[in-house]
Design an enzyme around this catalytic site. Structure first.
Site, PDB file in Angstrom:
ATOM      1  N   LYS A 189       0.819  -1.221   0.000  1.00 53.62           N
ATOM      2  CA  LYS A 189       0.000   0.000   0.000  1.00 53.62           C
ATOM      3  C   LYS A 189       0.849   1.266   0.000  1.00 53.62           C
ATOM      4  O   LYS A 189       0.602   2.192  -0.768  1.00 53.62           O
ATOM      5  CB  LYS A 189      -0.929   0.002   1.224  1.00 53.62           C
ATOM      6  CG  LYS A 189      -1.998  -1.074   1.213  1.00 53.62           C
ATOM      7  CD  LYS A 189      -2.930  -0.943   2.396  1.00 53.62           C
ATOM      8  CE  LYS A 189      -2.286  -1.250   3.732  1.00 53.62           C
ATOM      9  NZ  LYS A 189      -1.935  -2.676   3.878  1.00 53.62           N
ATOM     10  N   THR A 190       1.817   1.310   0.895  1.00 53.19           N
ATOM     11  CA  THR A 190       2.620   2.528   1.028  1.00 53.19           C
ATOM     12  C   THR A 190       3.374   2.831  -0.256  1.00 53.19           C
ATOM     13  O   THR A 190       3.391   3.969  -0.730  1.00 53.19           O
ATOM     14  CB  THR A 190       3.593   2.390   2.206  1.00 53.19           C
ATOM     15  OG1 THR A 190       2.855   2.253   3.420  1.00 53.19           O
ATOM     16  CG2 THR A 190       4.493   3.609   2.322  1.00 53.19           C
ATOM     17  N   GLU A 240      -3.665   5.734   1.557  1.00 53.90           N
ATOM     18  CA  GLU A 240      -3.657   4.322   1.929  1.00 53.90           C
ATOM     19  C   GLU A 240      -4.989   3.979   2.573  1.00 53.90           C
ATOM     20  O   GLU A 240      -5.544   4.770   3.341  1.00 53.90           O
ATOM     21  CB  GLU A 240      -2.540   4.041   2.940  1.00 53.90           C
ATOM     22  CG  GLU A 240      -1.181   3.877   2.320  1.00 53.90           C
ATOM     23  CD  GLU A 240      -0.186   3.282   3.292  1.00 53.90           C
ATOM     24  OE1 GLU A 240      -0.555   2.337   4.030  1.00 53.90           O
ATOM     25  OE2 GLU A 240       0.952   3.760   3.328  1.00 53.90           O
TER      26      GLU A 240
END
Length: 464
Positions: free
Chosen positions: A121-122, A165
Site C-alpha cells: 500500500k505505502t 492508503e
C-alpha cells in the site's frame, strides 16, 4: 480547489500523533489552518516536522495535555481505553473521532484514490503521489511512510485529487468512498481482527462496495486471493473492474520486467499498445505496484504515456528497500517487510539486484499474533538469505501470548536449511553483524518495529 477544514476539526488533539497514519492527517489539518495538538510516547523526527507546521506535540501521555477547548480527540485502534487523555476527553465531553473518520473527512469533495491490499500500500500510494505531483496536478496525499524526495508522508494540495492508503487491519477502509480503488493482494493477516479468509473477503467486498457508482476497481489478476475477490464482485453492476498483472487475461498486462541493478524496466500492454517505463526500485513486486498505480491514474483519465514518464520520478519510500549507506564495501538496506509474502518479495528483489553478493538479514518479528499464525512461513522466507539474525518479537500494541516467541521462526528457518542466529539484546547486533559481514555483502534490516534504528548503528560499527 481543495476544500478547507472539515466541521469540528479546527482544534483537534491526536493521541499518538507521531504514528505513520496519525501524523499524516495531523499535517494536512495543520496545512489547512487547524490548530493541531497531540501527544506521542517519544521524541521523533515526525514530532519535529509537526512542530514546524505549528502543531503542539507533547511527549508522554497525560490528562493535562488535552486542552479544554479541543473540538475533537483523534485516536487509532492502537489507543487503549485507559489512556489518560482519552479518559479526560470523556470527562470533558469532547467527541472522539477514529483516525479513519478523520481521513474520510479530509477526502470529502475530492476525487479520491484509495490503495488497499495486504502488502504494498505505502509504495503504491507513494508512486501515485509522486507521479501526480510531477504532472502538475498538485494532489493531496496521506501515506504510511515518508517519501524519499519530499521527505514527508502527507501533503495538502490545491488540486482535486486525494491519494490515500486504505488500511484493512481494523476494517477502517470501510469509511472511504473513493472514485478509484486499488486492491494489490488479499491475504490473511491481522489475526487479532480477522479469524478467517472468509472474514477477509467480506471486508474487502465491503470496501469495494464503497467505490462511488461508476467508479473503478484496479485489482491484480495474479494473486489467488485477489482473483477470488474479483469473482465475488462481478455482479456489482455499478463498478468497473480493471485487472493488471502477468496473466494473459489482464486488462493491463505486464509483458516484461527487466532488472537494472537497483531499478527495473517495465513493459506493459495497455489497449493493445506496448508502453515501457523505469521504476527506481528493484524487483517484480515493486514493478507490479507501479503498474497498479499506472492503471489507477488512467482510470482517472490521465494519459498513460504521461503517467509512465512521471512514475520514473519515484525514488522510493523510507523503509522500503531504502539504502542507508555503505561502509568498506558493505551496503546496509532497510526493509519494512514483516509478513512472509513481503519478506520473500524483498529478499528475492535483493537477490535479483545483486546476485553475486551475500545477503545478511537482521529480522525483528512484529506482533505476537502474527508470529503465532505465520512464524513458520517467516522462517521459511529467511532461508532465502545467506545468514540471518533474529531478534525478539516487537510487541507494538499487543500483550505477550504465552509460548509465542521468536523461537517459532528460528526453528522453522533452521528446518528449511537457513543459517540463523538468535539475538535477544538488540544493542549487540552491530557487533554481531560486524563479525559476519565481508566486503561486497548486503545487510538488510527487516521488520515493522524499531529494527530500523539499527541501520546507522551497523554502519558506524562497520566504519570502525
Amino acid at each position: 480547489m481543495a476544500p478547507g477544514l472539515p466541521t469540528a476539526m479546527d482544534r483537534p488533539h491526536f493521541i499518538g500523533i507521531g504514528g505513520a497514519g496519525m501524523s499524516g492527517i495531523a499535517k494536512i489539518l495543520a496545512q489547512r489552518g487547524a490548530r493541531v495538538a497531540g501527544s506521542d510516547s517519544r521524541e521523533s523526527a515526525t514530532a519535529e516536522s509537526l512542530r514546524a507546521l505549528g502543531a503542539t506535540v507533547h511527549i508522554g501521555h497525560a490528562a493535562g495535555h488535552l486542552a479544554d477547548d479541543s473540538t475533537c480527540v483523534v485516536v487509532s485502534s492502537a489507543i487503549r481505553a485507559d489512556n489518560p487523555e482519552l479518559v479526560r476527553a470523556a470527562e470533558l465531553g469532547i467527541p472522539v473521532v477514529h483516525r479513519s473518520d478523520a481521513l474520510a473527512s479530509l477526502m470529502e469533495g475530492l476525487r479520491a484514490i484509495a490503495v488497499a491490499g495486504t502488502h504494498g500500500k505505502t509504495t503504491t500510494t507513494s508512486m501515485l503521489a509522486v507521479a501526480l505531483t510531477e504532472l502538475g496536478l498538485d494532489p493531496s496525499y496521506a501515506i504510511g511512510g515518508d517519501l524519499e524526495g519530499p521527505g514527508t508522508n502527507a501533503r495538502h494540495g490545491a488540486g482535486d485529487i486525494f491519494v490515500a492508503e486504505a488500511d484493512e487491519s481494523d476494517r477502517s477502509f470501510h469509511k472511504y468512498d473513493p472514485e478509484v480503488a486499488i486492491v494489490l493482494n488479499v491475504e490473511l493477516d491481522h489475526h487479532a481482527n480477522y479469524a478467517s479468509m472468509d472474514e477477509i473477503y467480506d471486508s474487502f467486498e465491503t470496501f469495494a462496495g464503497k467505490i462511488v457508482p461508476g467508479g473503478t476497481l484496479v485489482i491484480t489478476a495474479d494473486q489467488p486471493g485477489a482473483v477470488e475477490l474479483t469473482s465475488r464482485l462481478r455482479d456489482l453492476s455499478t463498478l468497473k473492474i480493471v485487472t493488471y498483472g502477468d496473466s494473459p487475461s489482464a486488462d493491463v498486462r505486464v509483458h516484461k520486467v527487466t532488472p537494472r541493478g537497483l531499478t527495473s524496466e517495465v513493459t506493459v500492454v495497455l489497449d493493445g499498445r506496448y508502453l515501457t517505463f523505469t521504476v527506481s526500485v528493484p524487483g517484480r513486486h515493486y514493478a507490479h505496484n507501479a503498474v497498479a498505480a499506472l492503471a489507477a491514474g488512467v482510470a482517472l483519465g490521465i494519459p498513460a504515456h504521461n503517467l509512465a514518464s512521471a512514475l520514473g520520478k519515484y525514488t522510493g519510500v523510507k523503509r522500503r528497500l531504502q539504502l542507508k549507506g555503505e561502509v568498506n564495501g558493505v551496503q546496509v538496506i532497510d526493509s519494512y517487510a514483516h509478513h512472509p509474502t513481503e519478506m520473500t518479495a524483498d529478499l528475492e528483489a535483493m537477490r535479483g539486484a545483486a546476485s553475486d553478493a551475500r545477503l545478511l538479514v537482521v529480522f525483528q518479528p512484529h506482533l505476537f499474533s502474527r508470529t503465532q499464525e505465520l512464524g513458520t512461513e517467516m522462517g521459511q522466507a529467511l532461508a532465502l538469505a545467506d545468514a540471518s539474525v533474529v531478534l525478539d518479537i516487537y510487541p507494538a500494541r499487543e500483550d505477550p501470548i504465552p509460548g509465542i516467541t521468536s523461537a517459532l521462526i528460528i526453528d522453522a528457518a533452521r528446518a528449511a536449511g537457513a543459517d540463523v542466529t538468535a539475538v535477544a539484546d538488540k544493542a549487540t547486533v552491530p557487533d554481531v553483524i560486524a563479525g559476519m559481514a565481508k566486503q561486497g555483502d548486503l545487510v538488510l534490516t527487516m521488520g515493522a518495529g524499531d529494527v530500523t534504528d539499527l541501520g546507522p548503528q551497523i554502519l558506524a560499527r562497520l566504519s570502525n
